[in-house]
Design a protein around this motif. Sequence first.
Motif, PDB file in Angstrom:
ATOM      1  N   VAL A 214       0.814  -1.180   0.213  1.00  0.00           N
ATOM      2  CA  VAL A 214       0.036   0.017  -0.008  1.00  0.00           C
ATOM      3  C   VAL A 214       0.818   1.235  -0.092  1.00  0.00           C
ATOM      4  N   ILE A 215       1.933   1.270   0.605  1.00  0.00           N
ATOM      5  CA  ILE A 215       2.748   2.248   0.795  1.00  0.00           C
ATOM      6  C   ILE A 215       3.375   2.812  -0.494  1.00  0.00           C
ATOM      7  N   ASP A 216       4.092   1.609  -1.086  1.00  0.00           N
ATOM      8  CA  ASP A 216       4.953   1.476  -2.359  1.00  0.00           C
ATOM      9  C   ASP A 216       3.981   2.233  -3.373  1.00  0.00           C
ATOM     10  N   SER A 217       2.610   1.781  -3.503  1.00  0.00           N
ATOM     11  CA  SER A 217       1.767   2.123  -4.476  1.00  0.00           C
ATOM     12  C   SER A 217       1.463   3.686  -4.162  1.00  0.00           C
ATOM     13  N   LEU A 218       0.698   3.896  -2.839  1.00  0.00           N
ATOM     14  CA  LEU A 218       0.198   5.326  -2.917  1.00  0.00           C
ATOM     15  C   LEU A 218       1.094   6.419  -2.680  1.00  0.00           C
ATOM     16  N   SER A 219       2.199   6.324  -2.357  1.00  0.00           N
ATOM     17  CA  SER A 219       3.412   7.285  -2.442  1.00  0.00           C
ATOM     18  C   SER A 219       3.677   7.842  -3.721  1.00  0.00           C
ATOM     19  N   GLN A 220       3.566   6.882  -4.691  1.00  0.00           N
ATOM     20  CA  GLN A 220       3.602   7.510  -6.226  1.00  0.00           C
ATOM     21  C   GLN A 220       2.445   8.475  -6.755  1.00  0.00           C
ATOM     22  N   GLY A 221       1.649   8.691  -6.016  1.00  0.00           N
ATOM     23  CA  GLY A 221       0.222   9.103  -6.439  1.00  0.00           C
ATOM     24  C   GLY A 221       0.084  10.357  -5.454  1.00  0.00           C
ATOM     25  N   ALA A 222      -1.367  10.861  -5.973  1.00  0.00           N
ATOM     26  CA  ALA A 222      -1.577  12.193  -5.373  1.00  0.00           C
ATOM     27  C   ALA A 222      -1.812  12.222  -3.766  1.00  0.00           C
ATOM     28  N   ALA A 223      -2.152  10.998  -3.318  1.00  0.00           N
ATOM     29  CA  ALA A 223      -2.225  10.587  -1.868  1.00  0.00           C
ATOM     30  C   ALA A 223      -0.939  10.692  -1.039  1.00  0.00           C
ATOM     31  N   GLY A 224       0.112  10.673  -1.793  1.00  0.00           N
ATOM     32  CA  GLY A 224       1.417  10.652  -1.147  1.00  0.00           C
ATOM     33  C   GLY A 224       1.690  11.842  -0.403  1.00  0.00           C
ATOM     34  N   SER A 225       2.785  11.977   0.303  1.00  0.00           N
ATOM     35  CA  SER A 225       3.375  12.910   1.019  1.00  0.00           C
ATOM     36  C   SER A 225       4.763  12.435   1.481  1.00  0.00           C
ATOM     37  N   PHE A 226       5.386  13.477   1.831  1.00  0.00           N
ATOM     38  CA  PHE A 226       6.909  13.400   2.284  1.00  0.00           C
ATOM     39  C   PHE A 226       6.766  12.273   3.536  1.00  0.00           C
ATOM     40  N   MET A 227       6.013  12.648   4.348  1.00  0.00           N
ATOM     41  CA  MET A 227       5.923  11.919   5.945  1.00  0.00           C
ATOM     42  C   MET A 227       5.054  10.424   5.250  1.00  0.00           C
ATOM     43  N   PHE A 228       4.311  10.532   4.400  1.00  0.00           N
ATOM     44  CA  PHE A 228       3.958   9.021   4.310  1.00  0.00           C
ATOM     45  C   PHE A 228       5.220   8.202   3.528  1.00  0.00           C
ATOM     46  N   ALA A 229       5.925   8.715   2.803  1.00  0.00           N
ATOM     47  CA  ALA A 229       6.854   7.869   1.926  1.00  0.00           C
ATOM     48  C   ALA A 229       8.123   7.837   3.102  1.00  0.00           C
ATOM     49  N   ASP A 230       8.181   8.790   3.992  1.00  0.00           N
ATOM     50  CA  ASP A 230       9.329   8.592   5.039  1.00  0.00           C
ATOM     51  C   ASP A 230       9.035   7.613   6.181  1.00  0.00           C
ATOM     52  N   ARG A 231       7.752   7.807   6.743  1.00  0.00           N
ATOM     53  CA  ARG A 231       7.526   7.015   7.997  1.00  0.00           C
ATOM     54  C   ARG A 231       6.746   5.866   7.634  1.00  0.00           C
ATOM     55  N   GLY A 232       5.969   5.600   6.392  1.00  0.00           N
ATOM     56  CA  GLY A 232       5.232   4.555   6.030  1.00  0.00           C
ATOM     57  C   GLY A 232       6.119   3.443   6.317  1.00  0.00           C
ATOM     58  N   PRO A 233       7.432   3.152   5.455  1.00  0.00           N
ATOM     59  CA  PRO A 233       8.093   1.947   5.706  1.00  0.00           C
ATOM     60  C   PRO A 233       8.344   1.552   7.062  1.00  0.00           C
ATOM     61  N   ARG A 234       8.720   2.427   8.032  1.00  0.00           N
ATOM     62  CA  ARG A 234       8.996   2.357   9.313  1.00  0.00           C
ATOM     63  C   ARG A 234       7.796   1.693  10.012  1.00  0.00           C
ATOM     64  N   MET A 235       6.628   2.172   9.494  1.00  0.00           N
ATOM     65  CA  MET A 235       5.449   1.916  10.107  1.00  0.00           C
ATOM     66  C   MET A 235       5.269   0.219   9.629  1.00  0.00           C
ATOM     67  N   ALA A 236       5.440   0.061   8.486  1.00  0.00           N
ATOM     68  CA  ALA A 236       5.284  -1.409   7.852  1.00  0.00           C
ATOM     69  C   ALA A 236       6.300  -2.460   8.727  1.00  0.00           C
ATOM     70  N   GLN A 237       7.649  -1.676   9.122  1.00  0.00           N
ATOM     71  CA  GLN A 237       8.409  -2.580   9.669  1.00  0.00           C
ATOM     72  C   GLN A 237       8.033  -2.639  11.111  1.00  0.00           C
TER      73      GLN A 237
END
Length: 310
Positions: A214-237
Motif C-alpha cells: 500500500v505504501i509503495d503504491s500510494l506514495s507515487q500518487g496524489a495521496a502521497g506525502s513526504f511523511m507517508f513515504a518517509d514514515r510509512g516503511p518504518r510503520m510497516a516494519q
Amino acid sequence: MSTSAYPSTSTPRTAVIGLGAMGLPMAQRLAGAFPVAVFDIAAERRALAVEHGATEAATPAEAARDADVVVLAVRDQAQVDGALFGDSGAAATLKAGAVVVLTSTVGPEAARATAAALAERGADVRLVDAPVSGGPTRAGNGDLLIVVGAEPAALEAARPVLDRLASTLTVIGDKPGDGQALKAINQLLAGVHIAAAAEAVALARGLGLDPQTVIDSLSQGAAGSFMFADRGPRMAQVYGDDADSVEVRSRLDIFVKDMGIVTGIAKHAHVPVPLASAAEQLYLLGERAGLAARDDSSIVTVLSPRGEGR
C-alpha cells in the motif's frame, strides 16, 4: 545596533551545545569548516563529534568561552534555560558580539523570553531564532530547512554557520519568535501528515492488505506525502519480524511537545486547528502507551496493535 557590533568572519569560532539526533550531525558538519567546540552530557556523543574534528568541552560555559556563534541544539525550553543560564551555563562566558543560534523548537514566546534574558545580561549578545527541519541525515549533509527570525546584524554574524547547515534558508522576520512561528506551522503539517499516514496503514491492515505494498503504491500518487513515504516503511516494519530494530530517527515525544506548541499558539491566536488537536491527542495516547522514546512512526500501533489485523 550597528553591524560593527558583531564580528564578521567567514570562519567563525563555533560552539554546539547539545549533541542529540540533530545536534551531533550538525556539529560534525560544522567541524568540517569551522573551529568547533562541543558539549553534551553524554561523553560518547562528545567523542563522536571529536572524531570529526571538534574540540570537547566539559561544560556549556567552556564550549562558549571563545565562540563567535553558539548553536543550541537541545530538546526543549527547559534544556535551553539550563544550557544558557544554569550552573556552568554558556551565558556566563559569552563574549560581547557573540550570537546564540536557537535551532530547537520551543515556541514564539519562549524564544522571545530567551532573547530578553540574554539582553538583560548586558554583554551585547543577541539571539538568532533559527529552528531546523529535515532530520539527522540531512543535517549531516547541510540539507536542512531553516527558518529565521533575527535582527539583520545578528543574522549576518550567524550566516556562515546557517549557510553551512541549510539548503533552504528562509528569513521570515527580524525578531526572535518569528522563526518559531513558521516552524510551528511546519510542525502542524508534519504532525498531521504522520497521523494520517498511521490511519492509512492501520486501515490497510484492517482490510487485510499488505502495508508495504500500500505504501509503495500510494506514495507515487496524489495521496502521497513526504511523511507517508518517509514514515510509512518504518510503520510497516513495526509489524515485521524486525520490529524491535526500527531506527529512532525522531522520537514520538518530540511531537507531543511540538503539537502542544501548535495548539497552544493557535488558541492564543483564536484560530481553530481541529486536525492538529486530534493529532496531538493521538501522540499523547502513544506517550501514555509507553512509546515516548520510540520512533514517531510507532504511533501506528496505537491504531492497529501488533498481532491484530486480518
